[in-house]
Motif scaffolding. Structure first.
Motif, PDB file in Angstrom:
ATOM      1  N   LEU A 127       0.837  -1.202   0.000  1.00  0.00           N
ATOM      2  CA  LEU A 127       0.000   0.000   0.000  1.00  0.00           C
ATOM      3  C   LEU A 127       0.872   1.252   0.000  1.00  0.00           C
ATOM      4  O   LEU A 127       1.885   1.311   0.698  1.00  0.00           O
ATOM      5  N   ASN A 128       0.444   2.267  -0.776  1.00  0.00           N
ATOM      6  CA  ASN A 128       1.182   3.524  -0.721  1.00  0.00           C
ATOM      7  C   ASN A 128       0.894   4.221   0.610  1.00  0.00           C
ATOM      8  O   ASN A 128      -0.043   3.862   1.328  1.00  0.00           O
ATOM      9  N   VAL A 129       1.709   5.205   0.960  1.00  0.00           N
ATOM     10  CA  VAL A 129       1.594   5.843   2.277  1.00  0.00           C
ATOM     11  C   VAL A 129       0.266   6.554   2.469  1.00  0.00           C
ATOM     12  O   VAL A 129      -0.277   6.560   3.580  1.00  0.00           O
ATOM     13  N   ALA A 130      -0.295   7.153   1.418  1.00  0.00           N
ATOM     14  CA  ALA A 130      -1.575   7.857   1.547  1.00  0.00           C
ATOM     15  C   ALA A 130      -2.715   6.869   1.809  1.00  0.00           C
ATOM     16  O   ALA A 130      -3.581   7.115   2.651  1.00  0.00           O
ATOM     17  N   THR A 131      -2.713   5.744   1.094  1.00  0.00           N
ATOM     18  CA  THR A 131      -3.738   4.726   1.304  1.00  0.00           C
ATOM     19  C   THR A 131      -3.589   4.114   2.689  1.00  0.00           C
ATOM     20  O   THR A 131      -4.580   3.908   3.402  1.00  0.00           O
ATOM     21  N   ARG A 132      -2.356   3.841   3.083  1.00  0.00           N
ATOM     22  CA  ARG A 132      -2.104   3.296   4.427  1.00  0.00           C
ATOM     23  C   ARG A 132      -2.627   4.263   5.497  1.00  0.00           C
ATOM     24  O   ARG A 132      -3.275   3.841   6.463  1.00  0.00           O
ATOM     25  N   ALA A 133      -2.396   5.554   5.332  1.00  0.00           N
ATOM     26  CA  ALA A 133      -2.877   6.546   6.291  1.00  0.00           C
ATOM     27  C   ALA A 133      -4.404   6.580   6.337  1.00  0.00           C
ATOM     28  O   ALA A 133      -4.997   6.665   7.412  1.00  0.00           O
ATOM     29  N   THR A 134      -5.035   6.506   5.174  1.00  0.00           N
ATOM     30  CA  THR A 134      -6.508   6.523   5.116  1.00  0.00           C
ATOM     31  C   THR A 134      -7.087   5.294   5.802  1.00  0.00           C
ATOM     32  O   THR A 134      -8.011   5.404   6.611  1.00  0.00           O
ATOM     33  N   LEU A 135      -6.556   4.120   5.497  1.00  0.00           N
ATOM     34  CA  LEU A 135      -7.076   2.884   6.080  1.00  0.00           C
ATOM     35  C   LEU A 135      -6.822   2.829   7.587  1.00  0.00           C
ATOM     36  O   LEU A 135      -7.649   2.338   8.349  1.00  0.00           O
ATOM     37  N   THR A 136      -5.692   3.381   8.035  1.00  0.00           N
ATOM     38  CA  THR A 136      -5.410   3.453   9.460  1.00  0.00           C
ATOM     39  C   THR A 136      -6.373   4.409  10.154  1.00  0.00           C
ATOM     40  O   THR A 136      -6.937   4.101  11.203  1.00  0.00           O
ATOM     41  N   GLN A 137      -6.583   5.583   9.553  1.00  0.00           N
ATOM     42  CA  GLN A 137      -7.506   6.574  10.116  1.00  0.00           C
ATOM     43  C   GLN A 137      -8.919   6.008  10.218  1.00  0.00           C
ATOM     44  O   GLN A 137      -9.645   6.286  11.160  1.00  0.00           O
ATOM     45  N   LYS A 138      -9.291   5.164   9.262  1.00  0.00           N
ATOM     46  CA  LYS A 138     -10.623   4.554   9.236  1.00  0.00           C
ATOM     47  C   LYS A 138     -10.732   3.396  10.229  1.00  0.00           C
ATOM     48  O   LYS A 138     -11.827   2.909  10.506  1.00  0.00           O
ATOM     49  N   GLY A 139      -9.603   2.946  10.771  1.00  0.00           N
ATOM     50  CA  GLY A 139      -9.608   1.817  11.700  1.00  0.00           C
ATOM     51  C   GLY A 139      -9.618   0.469  10.997  1.00  0.00           C
ATOM     52  O   GLY A 139      -9.908  -0.553  11.613  1.00  0.00           O
ATOM     53  N   LEU A 140      -9.257   0.446   9.722  1.00  0.00           N
ATOM     54  CA  LEU A 140      -9.255  -0.784   8.944  1.00  0.00           C
ATOM     55  C   LEU A 140      -7.875  -1.444   8.873  1.00  0.00           C
ATOM     56  O   LEU A 140      -7.738  -2.562   8.412  1.00  0.00           O
ATOM     57  N   LEU A 141      -6.861  -0.735   9.311  1.00  0.00           N
ATOM     58  CA  LEU A 141      -5.487  -1.240   9.245  1.00  0.00           C
ATOM     59  C   LEU A 141      -4.791  -0.994  10.569  1.00  0.00           C
ATOM     60  O   LEU A 141      -4.977   0.026  11.198  1.00  0.00           O
TER      61      LEU A 141
END
Length: 141
Positions: A127-141
């Motif tokens: 995952l790219n860093v922006a997608t990783r940040a989004t998924l983490t913020q969403k609580g999915l990662l």
């Protein structure tokens, strides 16, 4: 430095989320898995831009049945174009929760692959860093 407002759908269908693998030779995150999305055009509303980007990148057969504005974020990225040129861009991401009624995807040239992924499988993707940040913020990662 140029500024771009990016609309970014987090598309869910039956508990799985759509990831797209960027083309190896272009984009902000070449060869990495990402969420789809792109820049707003003058005169568009956020939702008009989001639906246009979904159609351009994922085809016109994908049916998005629900769109909910969710979050925003910003950062500075280097974008590589198909001709090899690069540009530094200040990016403002407007992120939307989207529900897809189907999984009919036809990718454009920006992506080389796609997958519907359960959250517990996200760590298996580059995952790219922006997608990783989004998924983490969403609580999915």
């Amino acid at each position: 430095m140029r500024q771009r407002i990016i609309v970014c759908p987090l598309i869910e269908n039956q508990g799985e989320y759509l990831l797209c693998k960027m083309a190896d030779d272009r984009g902000v995150f070449p060869g990495q898995w990402a969420l789809s999305g792109g820049g707003m055009e003058p005169g568009e509303t956020m939702e008009q831009a989001l639906r246009r980007e979904i159609t351009e990148e994922l085809g016109d057969r994908l049916v998005i049945s629900q769109v909910t504005p969710w979050a925003f974020r910003d950062d500075v990225r280097i974008k590589t174009y198909a001709d090899g040129s690069q540009e530094e861009i200040y990016m403002i991401y407007l992120i939307f929760d989207c529900v897809a009624a189907n999984r009919d995807i036809v990718l454009n040239e920006e992506f080389q692959d796609h997958a519907w992924v359960k959250p517990d499988a996200f760590p298996h993707y580059d995952l790219n860093v922006a997608t990783r940040a989004t998924l983490t913020q969403k609580g999915l990662l």
